[in-house]
Design an enzyme around this catalytic site. Structure first.
Site, PDB file in Angstrom:
ATOM      1  N   PRO A 227       0.789  -1.227   0.000  1.00  0.00           N
ATOM      2  CA  PRO A 227       0.000   0.000   0.000  1.00  0.00           C
ATOM      3  C   PRO A 227       0.825   1.282   0.000  1.00  0.00           C
ATOM      4  O   PRO A 227       0.256   2.361  -0.122  1.00  0.00           O
ATOM      5  CB  PRO A 227      -0.800  -0.118   1.294  1.00  0.00           C
ATOM      6  CG  PRO A 227       0.046  -0.962   2.179  1.00  0.00           C
ATOM      7  CD  PRO A 227       0.755  -1.926   1.287  1.00  0.00           C
ATOM      8  N   ASP A 250       3.410   1.699 -11.776  1.00  0.00           N
ATOM      9  CA  ASP A 250       2.257   2.602 -11.794  1.00  0.00           C
ATOM     10  C   ASP A 250       2.574   3.876 -11.038  1.00  0.00           C
ATOM     11  O   ASP A 250       3.504   3.915 -10.242  1.00  0.00           O
ATOM     12  CB  ASP A 250       1.102   1.975 -10.987  1.00  0.00           C
ATOM     13  CG  ASP A 250       0.534   0.768 -11.657  1.00  0.00           C
ATOM     14  OD1 ASP A 250       0.787   0.582 -12.850  1.00  0.00           O
ATOM     15  OD2 ASP A 250      -0.181   0.020 -10.954  1.00  0.00           O
ATOM     16  N   LYS A 272      -0.802   6.975 -14.219  1.00  0.00           N
ATOM     17  CA  LYS A 272      -1.381   8.302 -14.361  1.00  0.00           C
ATOM     18  C   LYS A 272      -0.550   9.291 -13.564  1.00  0.00           C
ATOM     19  O   LYS A 272      -0.512   9.244 -12.365  1.00  0.00           O
ATOM     20  CB  LYS A 272      -2.808   8.303 -13.789  1.00  0.00           C
ATOM     21  CG  LYS A 272      -3.756   7.432 -14.530  1.00  0.00           C
ATOM     22  CD  LYS A 272      -5.112   7.470 -13.875  1.00  0.00           C
ATOM     23  CE  LYS A 272      -5.888   6.230 -14.272  1.00  0.00           C
ATOM     24  NZ  LYS A 272      -7.061   5.989 -13.476  1.00  0.00           N
ATOM     25  N   GLY A 303       0.665  -1.309  -7.259  1.00  0.00           N
ATOM     26  CA  GLY A 303       0.258  -0.980  -5.899  1.00  0.00           C
ATOM     27  C   GLY A 303      -0.507  -2.137  -5.271  1.00  0.00           C
ATOM     28  O   GLY A 303      -1.206  -2.883  -5.962  1.00  0.00           O
ATOM     29  N   GLY A 304      -0.358  -2.306  -3.965  1.00  0.00           N
ATOM     30  CA  GLY A 304      -1.125  -3.331  -3.254  1.00  0.00           C
ATOM     31  C   GLY A 304      -0.779  -4.722  -3.725  1.00  0.00           C
ATOM     32  O   GLY A 304       0.385  -5.095  -3.839  1.00  0.00           O
ATOM     33  N   ASP A 305      -1.809  -5.502  -4.027  1.00  0.00           N
ATOM     34  CA  ASP A 305      -1.620  -6.842  -4.573  1.00  0.00           C
ATOM     35  C   ASP A 305      -1.932  -6.788  -6.071  1.00  0.00           C
ATOM     36  O   ASP A 305      -2.917  -6.173  -6.471  1.00  0.00           O
ATOM     37  CB  ASP A 305      -2.566  -7.830  -3.879  1.00  0.00           C
ATOM     38  CG  ASP A 305      -2.349  -9.232  -4.410  1.00  0.00           C
ATOM     39  OD1 ASP A 305      -1.550  -9.969  -3.818  1.00  0.00           O
ATOM     40  OD2 ASP A 305      -2.952  -9.580  -5.460  1.00  0.00           O
ATOM     41  N   THR A 333      -2.625  -5.861   0.193  1.00  0.00           N
ATOM     42  CA  THR A 333      -3.622  -5.073  -0.513  1.00  0.00           C
ATOM     43  C   THR A 333      -4.138  -3.922   0.358  1.00  0.00           C
ATOM     44  O   THR A 333      -4.047  -3.978   1.592  1.00  0.00           O
ATOM     45  CB  THR A 333      -4.769  -5.985  -0.993  1.00  0.00           C
ATOM     46  OG1 THR A 333      -5.582  -5.241  -1.898  1.00  0.00           O
ATOM     47  CG2 THR A 333      -5.623  -6.483   0.160  1.00  0.00           C
ATOM     48  N   ALA A 334      -4.646  -2.881  -0.302  1.00  0.00           N
ATOM     49  CA  ALA A 334      -5.044  -1.655   0.401  1.00  0.00           C
ATOM     50  C   ALA A 334      -6.056  -1.930   1.517  1.00  0.00           C
ATOM     51  O   ALA A 334      -6.022  -1.275   2.563  1.00  0.00           O
ATOM     52  CB  ALA A 334      -5.610  -0.646  -0.592  1.00  0.00           C
ATOM     53  N   MET A 385     -11.323   2.328  -5.115  1.00  0.00           N
ATOM     54  CA  MET A 385     -11.644   3.364  -6.101  1.00  0.00           C
ATOM     55  C   MET A 385     -13.020   3.960  -5.822  1.00  0.00           C
ATOM     56  O   MET A 385     -13.788   4.216  -6.736  1.00  0.00           O
ATOM     57  CB  MET A 385     -11.581   2.788  -7.526  1.00  0.00           C
ATOM     58  CG  MET A 385     -10.190   2.284  -7.882  1.00  0.00           C
ATOM     59  SD  MET A 385     -10.115   1.429  -9.457  1.00  0.00           S
ATOM     60  CE  MET A 385     -10.685  -0.208  -9.006  1.00  0.00           C
TER      61      MET A 385
HETATM   62  N1  SAH Z   1      -3.985  -3.512  -6.456  1.00  0.00           N
HETATM   63  C1  SAH Z   1      -4.306  -2.482  -5.510  1.00  0.00           C
HETATM   64  C2  SAH Z   1      -5.580  -1.754  -5.835  1.00  0.00           C
HETATM   65  C3  SAH Z   1      -5.506  -0.952  -7.109  1.00  0.00           C
HETATM   66  S1  SAH Z   1      -6.984  -0.056  -7.419  1.00  0.00           S
HETATM   67  C4  SAH Z   1      -4.374  -3.109  -4.108  1.00  0.00           C
HETATM   68  O1  SAH Z   1      -4.378  -4.336  -3.987  1.00  0.00           O
HETATM   69  O2  SAH Z   1      -4.423  -2.363  -3.138  1.00  0.00           O
HETATM   70  C5  SAH Z   1      -6.575   1.510  -6.730  1.00  0.00           C
HETATM   71  C6  SAH Z   1      -7.366   1.746  -5.458  1.00  0.00           C
HETATM   72  O3  SAH Z   1      -6.753   1.061  -4.396  1.00  0.00           O
HETATM   73  C7  SAH Z   1      -7.411   3.171  -5.014  1.00  0.00           C
HETATM   74  O4  SAH Z   1      -8.425   3.896  -5.692  1.00  0.00           O
HETATM   75  C8  SAH Z   1      -7.748   3.011  -3.554  1.00  0.00           C
HETATM   76  O5  SAH Z   1      -9.118   2.708  -3.376  1.00  0.00           O
HETATM   77  C9  SAH Z   1      -6.973   1.767  -3.199  1.00  0.00           C
HETATM   78  N2  SAH Z   1      -5.663   2.069  -2.609  1.00  0.00           N
HETATM   79  C10 SAH Z   1      -4.447   1.744  -3.070  1.00  0.00           C
HETATM   80  N3  SAH Z   1      -3.483   2.152  -2.226  1.00  0.00           N
HETATM   81  C11 SAH Z   1      -4.112   2.720  -1.180  1.00  0.00           C
HETATM   82  C12 SAH Z   1      -3.674   3.331   0.046  1.00  0.00           C
HETATM   83  N4  SAH Z   1      -2.374   3.408   0.354  1.00  0.00           N
HETATM   84  N5  SAH Z   1      -4.612   3.815   0.878  1.00  0.00           N
HETATM   85  C13 SAH Z   1      -5.924   3.731   0.595  1.00  0.00           C
HETATM   86  N6  SAH Z   1      -6.381   3.173  -0.541  1.00  0.00           N
HETATM   87  C14 SAH Z   1      -5.500   2.672  -1.408  1.00  0.00           C
END
Ligand code: SAH
Length: 472
Positions: A227, A250, A272, A303-305, A333-334, A385
């Site tokens: 995250p 990204d 973006k 980002g995240g997973d 993941t977030a 999102m």
């Molecule tokens: N693959 C990512 C998600 C990508 S979609 C995952 O597993 O986390 C992008 C969305 O993820 C953002 O719009 C938001 O809702 C969330 N997100 C990603 N990083 C975040 C963070 N540090 N804090 C809060 N929301 C986050």
């Protein structure tokens, strides 16, 4: 250069007897340590503790419940005095020395012929760390760091190298060609395949590399960057970042995570960024395939997973269609970072037994999302999102019959230094989209389990000023 008082060496113990004398925790620790080797362990313990009995059984040691006597040293390669009794340790050490068996006495460096290092075991590869007995705790710290650097599967690579030695000796002349072959073996697609457990493919690739026209196909890792906090990267992600030639990332991945990559790795941003060109999914697929085909080892950092709203599916399809070998490295993941920030359980016995990863993005205004029903059934919903469509999310859930006082937590920039936590209820949620001060990525958590949140320093979703205005 300061000189060492001891020479580090690897003592062969396979099939030989190693003696441990002692009945308590110190003997058990040595049994576990020596249990990592192929030595035949003989433990002489007058009054073995339960721990020692369990460890001895687990490592297959022979245990004799008698007092130590010098006859126990017959044919022994190494001896350990671990009786935790000074006089007894002395007696063992003297007996060993009399028959020239090297002896280690626990916690008495002055009585030791040798000391035991902290070990990182990637058999057949081993790293031994010693401090000349000066600071064993420091040795353990260093060990933890080396453990993190070396893939658990590194032994497979060593085994592969061993199995190739004879072939290499026959095929490649001594010198530059051979050296280059080994360098490439440990740092290329062969290594990636061996580490991923595909020994046959690794070996085939290695044999191909020896022939005149080496195959230069690269490798792609789809890596979850977590995250945002650098230390929420997995150890595997860190290690792979050290290996990659190219890092495709990204905009969501923070700079200090990208900085974890090799300094000389090429960075390609496909996300973006205001003003910058945003690559389409098809273009990203093309970039990955092109780089891999040029023999590069590519990290696709997400980002995240990568498998949660990460469009990894399209990228895997592009790679598979082009025959590029690839693997996925999961990330935090977030939703998990947000729940941790809000100190909120995502499941709760008797109240919430399922968790839904949902997106607020494809709400088309008319149909109820299929997850609304799950929320009604008690699922905790993690909305990705969802910031700009928070109003629609709240509306759809209310339509579905979810109580307006259902607890909600929204976390902006979860796990980052600028993390902000908002709490409230479903009724408050639409206000999130109207706040001008929330601009980072936001994860919204909705459900009964959130009532248990122990959020510290959380702000209300509806700002105080807005409350006053609406009350007036
Ligand atoms: N693959 C990512 C998600 C990508 S979609 C995952 O597993 O986390 C992008 C969305 O993820 C953002 O719009 C938001 O809702 C969330 N997100 C990603 N990083 C975040 C963070 N540090 N804090 C809060 N929301 C986050």
């Amino acid at each position: 250069m300061a000189r060492l008082t001891a020479f580090p060496a690897f003592h062969k113990v396979s099939g030989r007897t190693v003696l441990i004398v002692g009945s308590g925790a110190a003997a058990a620790a040595k049994a576990r340590l020596l249990g990592e080797t192929e030595a035949q362990l003989l433990i002489v313990a007058e009054d073995p503790s339960g721990e020692l009995l369990a460890d001895a059984a687990r490592v297959g040691a022979e245990l004799r419940r008698v007092r130590f006597e010098s006859g126990h040293l017959d044919g022994v390669a190494l001896a350990f005095a671990a009786t935790e009794d000074e006089a007894e340790d002395h007696r063992v050490a003297a007996a060993a020395r009399a028959v020239r068996v090297p002896v280690n006495v626990v916690d008495r460096p002055e009585l030791c012929d040798f000391t035991t290092p902290a070990i990182v075991n990637r058999a057949p590869l081993a790293v031994a760390i010693g401090t000349d007995g000066a600071a064993p705790v420091l040795a353990r710290h260093v060990r933890a760091r080396i453990e993190a650097m070396l893939a658990p599967e590194l032994g497979r690579l060593t085994t592969l190298a061993e199995s190739l030695r004879a072939v290499v000796a026959n095929v490649l002349p001594i010198g530059e060609a051979r050296r280059r072959f080994w360098a490439k073996l440990f740092d290329g697609p062969v290594a990636a395949r061996a580490l991923s457990g595909d020994a046959a493919a690794a070996r085939a690739e290695a044999i191909r590399m020896m022939s005149a026209e080496p195959d230069v196909s690269g490798y792609v890792w789809l890596v979850g960057a977590g995250p945002g906090a650098v230390d929420l990267l997995t150890l595997r992600a860190q290690r792979i970042l050290q290996e990659a030639d190219v890092i495709v990332h990204d905009a969501l991945v923070p700079d200090d995570v990208i900085a974890m990559g090799r300094r000389d790795a090429r960075r390609v941003s496909v996300g973006k960024r205001k003003g910058a060109h945003e690559a389409t999914q098809a273009e990203i697929g093309e970039i990955l395939v092109r780089e891999a085909k040029a023999g590069q080892r590519v990290v696709r950092l997400k980002g995240g997973d990568p498998l949660v709203f990460g469009r990894a599916g399209e990228e895997m399809a592009a790679l598979a269609a082009a025959g590029v070998p690839h693997e996925i490295v999961p990330g935090v993941t977030a939703a998990f970072a947000a729940a941790a920030a809000a100190r909120a359980p995502l499941t709760l016995r008797g109240l919430s037994s399922s968790l839904v990863f949902a997106t607020g993005h494809d709400l088309d205004g008319r149909t109820l999302p299929d997850w609304a029903g799950l929320a009604l059934g008690g699922a905790t919903v993690a909305v990705y999102m969802g910031r700009s469509v928070a109003g629609a999310v709240a509306e759809r859930l209310a339509e579905a019959g979810l109580a307006s006082d259902t607890p909600v937590a929204a976390v902006e920039n979860a796990s980052r230094t600028d993390e902000t936590i908002f709490t409230g209820t479903l009724r408050d949620l639409p206000a999130l989209a109207e706040r001008g001060d929330v601009t980072g990525p936001v994860l919204i958590l909705i459900g009964r389990a959130l009532a248990e949140a122990q959020a510290l320093g959380a702000a209300p979703i509806v700002p105080e000023t807005a409350r006053r205005t609406s009350a007036a």
